[in-house]
Design a protein around this motif. Sequence first.
Motif, mmCIF file in Angstrom:
data_model
loop_
_atom_site.group_PDB
_atom_site.id
_atom_site.type_symbol
_atom_site.label_atom_id
_atom_site.label_comp_id
_atom_site.label_asym_id
_atom_site.label_seq_id
_atom_site.Cartn_x
_atom_site.Cartn_y
_atom_site.Cartn_z
ATOM 1 N N PHE A 205 1.563 6.148 20.450
ATOM 2 C CA PHE A 205 2.799 6.678 19.855
ATOM 3 C C PHE A 205 2.537 7.593 18.669
ATOM 4 O O PHE A 205 3.462 8.068 18.029
ATOM 5 C CB PHE A 205 3.706 5.518 19.391
ATOM 6 N N HIS B 133 -8.630 5.896 15.692
ATOM 7 C CA HIS B 133 -7.892 5.262 16.782
ATOM 8 C C HIS B 133 -7.053 6.313 17.507
ATOM 9 O O HIS B 133 -6.900 7.438 17.028
ATOM 10 C CB HIS B 133 -6.992 4.154 16.241
ATOM 11 N N ARG B 134 -6.512 5.892 18.645
ATOM 12 C CA ARG B 134 -5.689 6.821 19.423
ATOM 13 C C ARG B 134 -4.439 6.092 19.899
ATOM 14 O O ARG B 134 -4.170 6.023 21.100
ATOM 15 C CB ARG B 134 -6.492 7.373 20.622
HETATM 16 S S1 SF4 Z 1 -1.017 4.525 14.322
HETATM 17 FE FE1 SF4 Z 1 -2.059 6.516 14.279
HETATM 18 S S2 SF4 Z 1 -3.009 6.590 12.274
HETATM 19 FE FE2 SF4 Z 1 -2.490 4.438 12.679
HETATM 20 S S3 SF4 Z 1 -4.313 3.540 13.638
HETATM 21 FE FE3 SF4 Z 1 -3.039 4.306 15.295
HETATM 22 S S4 SF4 Z 1 -3.789 6.386 15.687
HETATM 23 FE FE4 SF4 Z 1 -4.546 5.778 13.682
#
Ligand code: SF4
Length: 441
Positions: free
Chosen positions: A158, A154-155
């Motif tokens: 924050f 994911h991106r």
């Molecule tokens: S907060 Fe950071 S580590 Fe968690 S899903 Fe989103 S991008 Fe991935």
Amino acid sequence: MTKSGNNRVGFVSLGCPKALVDSERILTQLKIDGYDIVPSYEDAQIVVVNTCGFIDSAKQESLDAIGEAISENGRVIVTGCMGKGDDARAIMDLHPKVLSVTGPAAYEEVVSAVHQYVPHTPVHDPFADLVPPQGIKLTPRHYAYLKISEGCNHRCSFCIIPAMRGDLVSRPIGDVMDEAERLVQAGVRELLVISQDTSAYGIDTKFRTGFWNGRPMKTRMQDLCEALGELGVWVRLHYVYPYPHVDNVIPLMADGKILPYLDVPLQHGSPEILKLMKRPAAAEKSLERIRRWREICPDITLRSTFIVGFPGETERDFEQLLDFMQEAQLDRVGCFQYSPVKGAAANELPDPVPEALKQERWERFMALQQDISAARLQAKIGRTIEILIDSVDEQGAIGRSSADAPEIDGKVYLDGITDLNPGDLVEAEVTHADEYDLWAG
Ligand code: SF4
């Protein structure tokens, strides 16, 4: 090429499966504490040698390994079966430059020595790190963290984890299960499954088939949960996203195979803010999943974390968040006030929320959630629950129920009960509750 950056540890593991369990626990803890494990002497800032003292040839091999680490790197910590009695003295005589020597299963001492000689310089992401900034205290022997993957696909705007640790890389399921099995054989009673996104486990490998004890299984959350459920210990899932396929593991909770507990980082309840955060799940879908999970397993404990005061958060967004909380009736909740993390995309967003308003929203959020949590705990009075004991002193025992993850959730106090040991599993009736903790007897 020599690696730059901080917190790089080399590790040489010698010996039998027991020594391997020790190595894995030390390595897991070091990784959780933010250290990188590197494969060469020249890249490492310090080298840990886990020795074997079983027979003379193994001792010689251990001494040679220490000698090699001293000459190639210079900063060496020794642990394991050779780290006690005459053998420990022999090590210090032969290799006086060794920084510290400890015996087998000395996880805490080894990790402390690493912290002492390579002081930790963490890059902390308050919203997505698996442990709080002050770190967790070293894992007691009756519970252990089981890290199933590194990185994240994911991106979230924050978060800097993907930039720091890269895309998701899942560990082979056979390796994860071997580690889990060895931990259980070493006395662990509770396994805490961690990653950045536990529900994404195996996606990067296209759910590749692996083997555990000769049995084929897919690198997938459900297969992992089923197999962990066979080990006869508490299994607790952290960092699960509310995807439809998560529904498939809830029956394992209803059947008592894994703990009826899910840690689901939801972060907000307003669709607009979730979009700005680039979160993988939408609020209405999350509520639908939560309803579904409670249908399958009414006893499930749901924990989550939220951020208030994200850039662009209006009073309406915030009220949507409060409505969401009211609807979701979560058991355990952590809440952060948004603050920029160096390097995060969210820093470029317009309309920052003033600090005083962040504080006010945080207080309103916490007041609402405290009432919800307190009511949910009150409802447990009179029920008999299972408790895993964490500590015992002259006042009584302190443990946790299936609803309490160590360090972040509540406790169960067994006042006046002193004939127990950490790691014991007992049943008791809940007699009293406040906003966070229970009392039982
Ligand atoms: S907060 Fe950071 S580590 Fe968690 S899903 Fe989103 S991008 Fe991935």
